[in-house]
Design a protein around this motif. Sequence first.
Motif, PDB file in Angstrom:
ATOM      1  N   ASP A 146     -24.248 -18.214  31.245  1.00 44.49           N
ATOM      2  CA  ASP A 146     -24.697 -18.821  32.738  1.00 44.49           C
ATOM      3  C   ASP A 146     -26.209 -18.721  32.747  1.00 44.49           C
ATOM      4  OD1 ASP A 146     -22.325 -19.452  33.247  1.00 44.49           O
ATOM      5  OD2 ASP A 146     -22.084 -17.807  34.766  1.00 44.49           O
ATOM      6  N   ALA A 147     -26.783 -17.486  32.226  1.00 43.04           N
ATOM      7  CA  ALA A 147     -28.329 -17.281  32.244  1.00 43.04           C
ATOM      8  C   ALA A 147     -28.804 -18.343  31.339  1.00 43.04           C
ATOM      9  CB  ALA A 147     -28.749 -15.913  32.117  1.00 43.04           C
ATOM     10  N   LEU A 148     -28.333 -18.288  30.053  1.00 40.04           N
ATOM     11  CA  LEU A 148     -28.827 -19.112  28.973  1.00 40.04           C
ATOM     12  C   LEU A 148     -28.641 -20.516  29.257  1.00 40.04           C
ATOM     13  CD1 LEU A 148     -27.353 -17.190  25.917  1.00 40.04           C
ATOM     14  CD2 LEU A 148     -29.840 -17.417  26.443  1.00 40.04           C
ATOM     15  N   ALA A 149     -27.774 -21.092  29.923  1.00 36.05           N
ATOM     16  CA  ALA A 149     -27.573 -22.269  30.352  1.00 36.05           C
ATOM     17  C   ALA A 149     -28.591 -22.614  31.484  1.00 36.05           C
ATOM     18  CB  ALA A 149     -26.055 -22.558  30.852  1.00 36.05           C
ATOM     19  N   ALA A 150     -28.847 -21.971  32.356  1.00 35.59           N
ATOM     20  CA  ALA A 150     -29.796 -22.139  33.496  1.00 35.59           C
ATOM     21  C   ALA A 150     -31.292 -22.355  32.730  1.00 35.59           C
ATOM     22  CB  ALA A 150     -29.902 -21.214  34.377  1.00 35.59           C
ATOM     23  N   GLY A 196     -34.781  -7.611  16.850  1.00 40.39           N
ATOM     24  CA  GLY A 196     -33.476  -7.303  17.110  1.00 40.39           C
ATOM     25  C   GLY A 196     -32.492  -8.624  17.068  1.00 40.39           C
ATOM     26  N   THR A 197     -31.350  -8.386  17.581  1.00 41.35           N
ATOM     27  CA  THR A 197     -30.412  -9.336  17.900  1.00 41.35           C
ATOM     28  C   THR A 197     -30.566 -10.010  19.257  1.00 41.35           C
ATOM     29  OG1 THR A 197     -28.641  -8.233  18.589  1.00 41.35           O
ATOM     30  CG2 THR A 197     -28.754  -8.467  16.100  1.00 41.35           C
ATOM     31  N   LEU A 198     -29.934 -11.407  19.374  1.00 43.58           N
ATOM     32  CA  LEU A 198     -29.967 -11.946  20.790  1.00 43.58           C
ATOM     33  C   LEU A 198     -29.077 -11.016  21.722  1.00 43.58           C
ATOM     34  CD1 LEU A 198     -30.932 -14.122  22.485  1.00 43.58           C
ATOM     35  CD2 LEU A 198     -28.799 -15.395  21.604  1.00 43.58           C
ATOM     36  N   ALA A 199     -28.278 -10.460  21.135  1.00 45.86           N
ATOM     37  CA  ALA A 199     -27.538  -9.547  22.158  1.00 45.86           C
ATOM     38  C   ALA A 199     -28.180  -8.367  22.648  1.00 45.86           C
ATOM     39  CB  ALA A 199     -25.913  -9.222  21.446  1.00 45.86           C
ATOM     40  N   GLU A 200     -28.857  -7.776  21.765  1.00 43.73           N
ATOM     41  CA  GLU A 200     -29.816  -6.572  22.011  1.00 43.73           C
ATOM     42  C   GLU A 200     -30.930  -7.085  23.025  1.00 43.73           C
ATOM     43  OE1 GLU A 200     -29.482  -4.169  17.867  1.00 43.73           O
ATOM     44  OE2 GLU A 200     -31.072  -5.332  18.182  1.00 43.73           O
ATOM     45  N   LEU A 201     -31.526  -8.332  22.841  1.00 49.11           N
ATOM     46  CA  LEU A 201     -32.615  -8.780  24.004  1.00 49.11           C
ATOM     47  C   LEU A 201     -32.122  -8.930  25.091  1.00 49.11           C
ATOM     48  CD1 LEU A 201     -35.229  -9.798  24.258  1.00 49.11           C
ATOM     49  CD2 LEU A 201     -34.185 -12.196  23.627  1.00 49.11           C
ATOM     50  N   LEU A 202     -30.736  -9.165  25.337  1.00 49.17           N
ATOM     51  CA  LEU A 202     -30.257  -9.643  26.643  1.00 49.17           C
ATOM     52  C   LEU A 202     -29.483  -8.459  27.063  1.00 49.17           C
ATOM     53  CD1 LEU A 202     -29.057 -13.398  26.063  1.00 49.17           C
ATOM     54  CD2 LEU A 202     -31.032 -12.335  26.975  1.00 49.17           C
ATOM     55  N   ASP A 203     -29.229  -7.544  26.455  1.00 44.72           N
ATOM     56  CA  ASP A 203     -28.808  -6.224  27.109  1.00 44.72           C
ATOM     57  C   ASP A 203     -29.549  -5.535  28.070  1.00 44.72           C
ATOM     58  OD1 ASP A 203     -26.873  -4.014  27.420  1.00 44.72           O
ATOM     59  OD2 ASP A 203     -27.255  -3.114  25.474  1.00 44.72           O
ATOM     60  N   VAL A 204     -29.746  -5.709  29.156  1.00 42.94           N
ATOM     61  CA  VAL A 204     -30.728  -5.328  29.891  1.00 42.94           C
ATOM     62  C   VAL A 204     -29.898  -4.854  31.418  1.00 42.94           C
ATOM     63  CG1 VAL A 204     -32.639  -6.439  29.166  1.00 42.94           C
ATOM     64  CG2 VAL A 204     -31.246  -7.682  31.076  1.00 42.94           C
ATOM     65  N   GLY A 218     -43.450 -21.703  21.436  1.00 38.27           N
ATOM     66  CA  GLY A 218     -43.792 -20.903  22.790  1.00 38.27           C
ATOM     67  C   GLY A 218     -42.711 -21.357  23.854  1.00 38.27           C
ATOM     68  N   GLY A 219     -42.309 -22.569  23.856  1.00 37.30           N
ATOM     69  CA  GLY A 219     -41.257 -22.985  24.817  1.00 37.30           C
ATOM     70  C   GLY A 219     -39.972 -22.227  24.650  1.00 37.30           C
ATOM     71  N   GLN A 220     -39.708 -21.962  23.479  1.00 37.04           N
ATOM     72  CA  GLN A 220     -38.349 -21.207  22.922  1.00 37.04           C
ATOM     73  C   GLN A 220     -38.108 -19.931  23.399  1.00 37.04           C
ATOM     74  OE1 GLN A 220     -37.970 -22.330  19.129  1.00 37.04           O
ATOM     75  NE2 GLN A 220     -36.528 -23.656  19.361  1.00 37.04           N
ATOM     76  N   ARG A 221     -39.717 -19.258  23.153  1.00 33.47           N
ATOM     77  CA  ARG A 221     -39.626 -17.931  23.647  1.00 33.47           C
ATOM     78  C   ARG A 221     -40.028 -17.648  25.088  1.00 33.47           C
ATOM     79  NH1 ARG A 221     -43.573 -17.885  19.396  1.00 33.47           N
ATOM     80  NH2 ARG A 221     -45.370 -18.095  21.003  1.00 33.47           N
ATOM     81  N   GLN A 222     -40.486 -18.625  25.751  1.00 34.50           N
ATOM     82  CA  GLN A 222     -40.379 -18.723  27.367  1.00 34.50           C
ATOM     83  C   GLN A 222     -38.998 -18.599  28.009  1.00 34.50           C
ATOM     84  OE1 GLN A 222     -42.645 -21.964  29.488  1.00 34.50           O
ATOM     85  NE2 GLN A 222     -43.953 -20.323  29.823  1.00 34.50           N
ATOM     86  N   ARG A 223     -37.947 -19.758  27.316  1.00 37.00           N
ATOM     87  CA  ARG A 223     -36.657 -19.669  27.846  1.00 37.00           C
ATOM     88  C   ARG A 223     -36.092 -18.463  27.584  1.00 37.00           C
ATOM     89  NH1 ARG A 223     -34.972 -25.329  25.418  1.00 37.00           N
ATOM     90  NH2 ARG A 223     -37.004 -24.878  24.158  1.00 37.00           N
ATOM     91  N   LEU A 224     -36.004 -17.829  26.451  1.00 39.65           N
ATOM     92  CA  LEU A 224     -35.139 -16.760  26.053  1.00 39.65           C
ATOM     93  C   LEU A 224     -35.642 -15.650  27.040  1.00 39.65           C
ATOM     94  CD1 LEU A 224     -34.914 -16.096  22.220  1.00 39.65           C
ATOM     95  CD2 LEU A 224     -33.118 -16.939  23.923  1.00 39.65           C
ATOM     96  N   ALA A 225     -36.985 -15.525  27.240  1.00 33.56           N
ATOM     97  CA  ALA A 225     -37.466 -14.526  28.192  1.00 33.56           C
ATOM     98  C   ALA A 225     -36.836 -14.709  29.623  1.00 33.56           C
ATOM     99  CB  ALA A 225     -38.859 -14.262  28.335  1.00 33.56           C
ATOM    100  N   LEU A 226     -36.943 -15.944  30.042  1.00 32.26           N
ATOM    101  CA  LEU A 226     -36.467 -16.483  31.528  1.00 32.26           C
ATOM    102  C   LEU A 226     -34.879 -15.933  31.499  1.00 32.26           C
ATOM    103  CD1 LEU A 226     -36.609 -17.714  33.989  1.00 32.26           C
ATOM    104  CD2 LEU A 226     -36.314 -19.987  32.983  1.00 32.26           C
ATOM    105  N   ALA A 227     -34.007 -16.112  30.482  1.00 32.29           N
ATOM    106  CA  ALA A 227     -32.935 -15.924  30.465  1.00 32.29           C
ATOM    107  C   ALA A 227     -32.642 -14.328  30.629  1.00 32.29           C
ATOM    108  CB  ALA A 227     -32.086 -16.340  29.076  1.00 32.29           C
TER     109      ALA A 227
END
Length: 626
Positions: free
Chosen positions: A447-451, A429-437, A486-495
């Motif tokens: 701020d979450a993506l920056a952290a 899906g889109t990044l917006a859908e991923l972070l729509d929680v 793997g690192g990129q997936r990990q950081r998106l999940a953390l955000a």
Amino acid sequence: MPLTTLPLPDPGSPDLSSPLAFLRWLGRSQRRGQVLATCWCVLEMGCMAALPVAVGRGVQAAVDHDTGGIWRAGALAVVLAALQSVGTVLLHRQAVWNWITAAAHVRQLVARQASRLGGGLSSRIATGEIVAVGSGDVEKIGWYVELLARVRGAVLVWLGVSAVVLVRHPLLGTVVLLGVPVLAASVWPLLGPFERRYAEQRALGGKATELAADTVAGLRVLRGIGGEELFLERYRAASQQVRGAAVRAARIWSLMQAQQILLPGLFVVVVTWYGAELAADGRLGIGELIAVYGATAFLAAPLRILGEAAHAWSVARVSAGRATRVLALTRTAADATLDAVLSRPERADLHDPATGLTARAGRLTAVVCGDPDVAGRLAARLGGHVPLAEGEQPQPAVRLGGTPLDSVPLTEARAAVLVHDKEPVLLSGTLAELLDVPGAGRIEIADALAAARADDVLDALVDGSPECAGDAMRARITERGRSLSGGQRQRLALARSLVADPPVLVMDEPTSAVDAHTETRIAAGLRKLRGDRTTVVFATSPLLLDQADTVVLLRDGRVTATGTHRELLTGDPHYRAVVTRGEDADATDATGPAGRADAADSTVPADSAAAAPRTPKEAACRSSEG
């Protein structure tokens, strides 16, 4: 017939005062379906009952040499047959709809109850009982609810047929009107024995299911001690008990079935014999005799439905009793403080009695554990509602503010404590859908993506999604994020976890796939963003541990040391061995007091140890930075 989306938005509040009240509530919950099924049943059975009348008129017209009457009777028979076919199809569709809806309704109620009670459910009722209710019992209840409409339709048609025959021939009408209730009541003396035997069968089946579940759960242990044959014999004996109970119940049911065929058959013979005598005396025409015979033979259909309803009532009453016992369970008095705790969970300490681990409210707690598998299981346990692994023994529940998490409804427990998996899954899906929680709204996505230091991830998504027109939030993520490292997936999940902003966040090695420079920045951003929230991090990286308010060392499943990273680094050899990837902890302990003293004497300065590379990857990264 409209389609219904399952599960239902709200299954409602059932009447649990008795099994009968529960079944009535289910019937009322689908009034429209019940009314439609009754109408289609009346149409089908009414045409079935009227068809012999058309045939009788045709025969009488043939006897009287009335050609027009023959054609009229034939046309009437065709119309009745067509309407009966339509009624049969519509009744079957609506009956299946009622059955599935009722069964799904009960299953959803049971699932909601299990979610509401959480892990405390298994301590109040046997596992086999829950499995039996959620599988076989819901089907029996659905069957009975579906039959209610057909019973109403059969009774209405029987009354209509009796009224017509009573008007034309009072004596025959009286026999038909009174004979059906007598025949229907003849099956009731068998219902009591059948219900008792069926209840015994279901109880034994539940015990056998529970024994099978326990055996499977402890299979590894059984193999280790050679106990497979012992439990196999136990299950075989339990299975034979269920078989014996099923045979005893089937004997009564077969007798009921035979009775439903024999008695209506005798009734048809008696009525037809009497009608034939009337025809022989000239008091009844041939066509009327055929109509009387057809109407009497038709009455076998309502009797068959009444017999099926008697059987369905017997099994549904037992099943509804089991369902109401599960649905009537309430949370214990100890849960009275739940609302207060869950209203402000960020002010409640998270405590695990099994390990002695306590994460103080509003603080960043790091947990160091030498075994990553043990760390992963403990991280999952801190979220509550975790099923036991094969061979694992039950442990005291994790507590949030003194309240056991397994006694909290699952949705509330997960809203209070979010567990960030070591290998999180990214859906397409889109990044917006991923972070729509769902979240508190306190933390912005930016701020979450920056952290999470996801700048390069956004660039990669934009480059891989030309259709997004430079907007990273519209960029598409492939299934499971396969186009990312793997690192990129990990950081998106953390955000994503940071956007959710749970009162308590548990993370298991959230930066294991990133380089040391990025990890340092993530650690600082995590501490800043989660400053007043409770955060638990399972890690062995000095870069993360140095940011924690409290570091807890776990050894052999128990907390052995607590302090800051620098305090433990200088004061605990085992902690130092785990964190710096130096000498194995067991080997360190085996050196004895002298060895430990030597190790303490040779301790490196805290600053250099905290900055020591933890992996070859980190060392290479720092070398390239230098």
